[in-house]
Enzyme design. Sequence first.
Site, PDB file in Angstrom:
ATOM      1  N   CYS A  46       0.813  -1.219   0.000  1.00 13.12           N
ATOM      2  CA  CYS A  46       0.000   0.000   0.000  1.00 13.12           C
ATOM      3  C   CYS A  46       0.848   1.271   0.000  1.00 13.12           C
ATOM      4  O   CYS A  46       0.338   2.370  -0.142  1.00 13.12           O
ATOM      5  CB  CYS A  46      -0.904  -0.009   1.221  1.00 13.12           C
ATOM      6  SG  CYS A  46       0.043  -0.208   2.743  1.00 13.12           S
ATOM      7  N   ASP A 105      43.605 -25.274  16.396  1.00 13.31           N
ATOM      8  CA  ASP A 105      44.385 -25.743  17.550  1.00 13.31           C
ATOM      9  C   ASP A 105      45.506 -24.754  17.887  1.00 13.31           C
ATOM     10  O   ASP A 105      45.960 -24.688  19.026  1.00 13.31           O
ATOM     11  CB  ASP A 105      44.987 -27.121  17.252  1.00 13.31           C
ATOM     12  CG  ASP A 105      43.906 -28.196  17.237  1.00 13.31           C
ATOM     13  OD1 ASP A 105      43.002 -28.114  18.078  1.00 13.31           O
ATOM     14  OD2 ASP A 105      43.966 -29.095  16.373  1.00 13.31           O
ATOM     15  N   LYS A 126      50.798  -5.079   7.677  1.00 12.62           N
ATOM     16  CA  LYS A 126      50.820  -6.207   6.739  1.00 12.62           C
ATOM     17  C   LYS A 126      52.243  -6.770   6.663  1.00 12.62           C
ATOM     18  O   LYS A 126      53.208  -6.000   6.516  1.00 12.62           O
ATOM     19  CB  LYS A 126      50.362  -5.721   5.364  1.00 12.62           C
ATOM     20  CG  LYS A 126      50.241  -6.851   4.371  1.00 12.62           C
ATOM     21  CD  LYS A 126      49.773  -6.344   3.017  1.00 12.62           C
ATOM     22  CE  LYS A 126      49.872  -7.480   2.016  1.00 12.62           C
ATOM     23  NZ  LYS A 126      50.031  -7.032   0.658  1.00 12.62           N
ATOM     24  N   PHE A 184      32.757 -33.235  18.358  1.00 13.08           N
ATOM     25  CA  PHE A 184      32.966 -33.797  17.026  1.00 13.08           C
ATOM     26  C   PHE A 184      34.433 -34.198  16.932  1.00 13.08           C
ATOM     27  O   PHE A 184      35.270 -33.670  17.685  1.00 13.08           O
ATOM     28  CB  PHE A 184      32.634 -32.770  15.939  1.00 13.08           C
ATOM     29  CG  PHE A 184      31.187 -32.779  15.528  1.00 13.08           C
ATOM     30  CD1 PHE A 184      30.210 -32.311  16.391  1.00 13.08           C
ATOM     31  CD2 PHE A 184      30.798 -33.246  14.281  1.00 13.08           C
ATOM     32  CE1 PHE A 184      28.878 -32.322  16.031  1.00 13.08           C
ATOM     33  CE2 PHE A 184      29.470 -33.256  13.907  1.00 13.08           C
ATOM     34  CZ  PHE A 184      28.496 -32.796  14.780  1.00 13.08           C
ATOM     35  N   LYS A 216      39.564 -38.970  22.218  1.00 16.00           N
ATOM     36  CA  LYS A 216      39.077 -37.603  22.493  1.00 16.00           C
ATOM     37  C   LYS A 216      37.885 -37.648  23.443  1.00 16.00           C
ATOM     38  O   LYS A 216      37.757 -36.812  24.341  1.00 16.00           O
ATOM     39  CB  LYS A 216      38.651 -36.914  21.185  1.00 16.00           C
ATOM     40  CG  LYS A 216      39.820 -36.273  20.464  1.00 16.00           C
ATOM     41  CD  LYS A 216      39.418 -35.563  19.183  1.00 16.00           C
ATOM     42  CE  LYS A 216      40.689 -35.158  18.452  1.00 16.00           C
ATOM     43  NZ  LYS A 216      40.462 -34.715  17.087  1.00 16.00           N
ATOM     44  N   LYS A 274      38.613 -35.577  26.719  1.00 15.70           N
ATOM     45  CA  LYS A 274      37.893 -34.307  26.869  1.00 15.70           C
ATOM     46  C   LYS A 274      36.641 -34.468  27.722  1.00 15.70           C
ATOM     47  O   LYS A 274      35.850 -33.540  27.863  1.00 15.70           O
ATOM     48  CB  LYS A 274      37.535 -33.753  25.485  1.00 15.70           C
ATOM     49  CG  LYS A 274      38.766 -33.542  24.587  1.00 15.70           C
ATOM     50  CD  LYS A 274      38.460 -32.697  23.361  1.00 15.70           C
ATOM     51  CE  LYS A 274      39.657 -32.610  22.438  1.00 15.70           C
ATOM     52  NZ  LYS A 274      39.595 -31.496  21.495  1.00 15.70           N
TER      53      LYS A 274
END
Length: 394
Positions: free
Chosen positions: A153, A273, A283, A318, A332, A336
């Site tokens: 509109c 890691d 740079k 994962f 792991k 962990k």
Amino acid sequence: MKKLIIGITGSIAAFKTVQFISDLVKEKYEIEVMLTPSAAKFVTPTSISALTKKKTYIDVFDDDPGCITHVDIVKDADLFMIVPASATTIAKCANGIADNMLTAAFLAATCPKLIAPAMNVHMFENKATQRNIQTLKDDGVLFVEPAVGLLACGDTGKGKLADYDHLHLMMEYALSDHPLQGKKVLVTAGPTQESLDPVRFLTNHSSGKMGYSIARAAFILGATVRLIHGPTSLKPVPYIINQSITSTQDLFECVKRHHTHYDYIIMSAAVADYTPVKTSTEKIKKNDNELILKLKKNPDILDYIGHHQVEHQVICGFAMETQDLIENASKKLNKKQCDLIIANHLKTEGAGFQGDTNVVTIITQDSMKDIDKMSKSDLSYIILKECMKIGAKK
Ligand code: PMT
């Protein structure tokens, strides 16, 4: 196959629903469509029936032989959606008025219901419309909030039909029985970036697709979800907290701030890691033939939360290995201190980074399950189901 009843009302946004129906047909939903007489001025039953291969209903007396359509058609429906819903149809539904096929079927339906309003901003904000919406919400009807923007509109404000992502996700939410209702899920996703200088960084190939899929699935299953993600090109997942980070240290700070408040933590981010010992402020110049980068170990976030696990919490990691996957992933899991670990079969076609599929083995303290190639979306539900199984025992 899930059966959807889709009602379309008289709004200029009705044309978008035709595309939505086309997509849902391809996704193999069974679809029945009803138009209000006003909707039939915006889109035709012919175009919709061409997509659904079924009759498109308008008139309440438009019964199929041998049945009372508005009552019979909704009996085995899994969801009744009205997309877009005009102010008039919302008002009728809120007050039990059943004067056309759509409103009569809505009143007769006992399945979950979802309404996506679209109208002029002032019509939407009008107290009468807001009252009607609240009445329907109180009756258990779900809503997909309209978006804010320039309306047909010419006004600007809240009233645009929600976009496809919001509509589709809320539809999936409405179809779920919410086994994660009341639970909080934290998911990490995507890569991290470790800056070398103002223009370069170390990163990996993670697209974020796996973690975003898990976050989406967790929302659909009813959880409150926080998605902490590295730089990706994916669109934010609607209805959840999307939090972006850049480096592993950022991710660590963020996870540390939140992890104790979550019932389930799923660490699908691909975390660096190592990080440069020093980030150059200028740079790095191209001088010698060789450039030696000195890196230092990043904090291991999964290891940290595993060793600071709170009561009843389930932690899923994962594993990304190119050698001795199962052996290393199992190590792991123990080192962990997580409850389960998803080992990616990186060397198998269709697994790992970037693609829409994955091939994994789910390892827990007392089981090992190989999962053949499947979409990251379907795999997300399997991972969450495994997490819930463990959660139920804690
Ligand atoms: O994003 P996609 O393109 O869809 O790809 C998905 C994926 C393949 C990246 C994902 O499924 C995956 O495997 N993510 C974990 C990758 C990884 O970092 O694996 P890892 O074996 O190096 O780490 C083991 C676990 O510890 C992971 O849960 C990781 O998040 C965590 N970790 C690792 C290092 C570190 N410093 N801190 C951590 O928390």
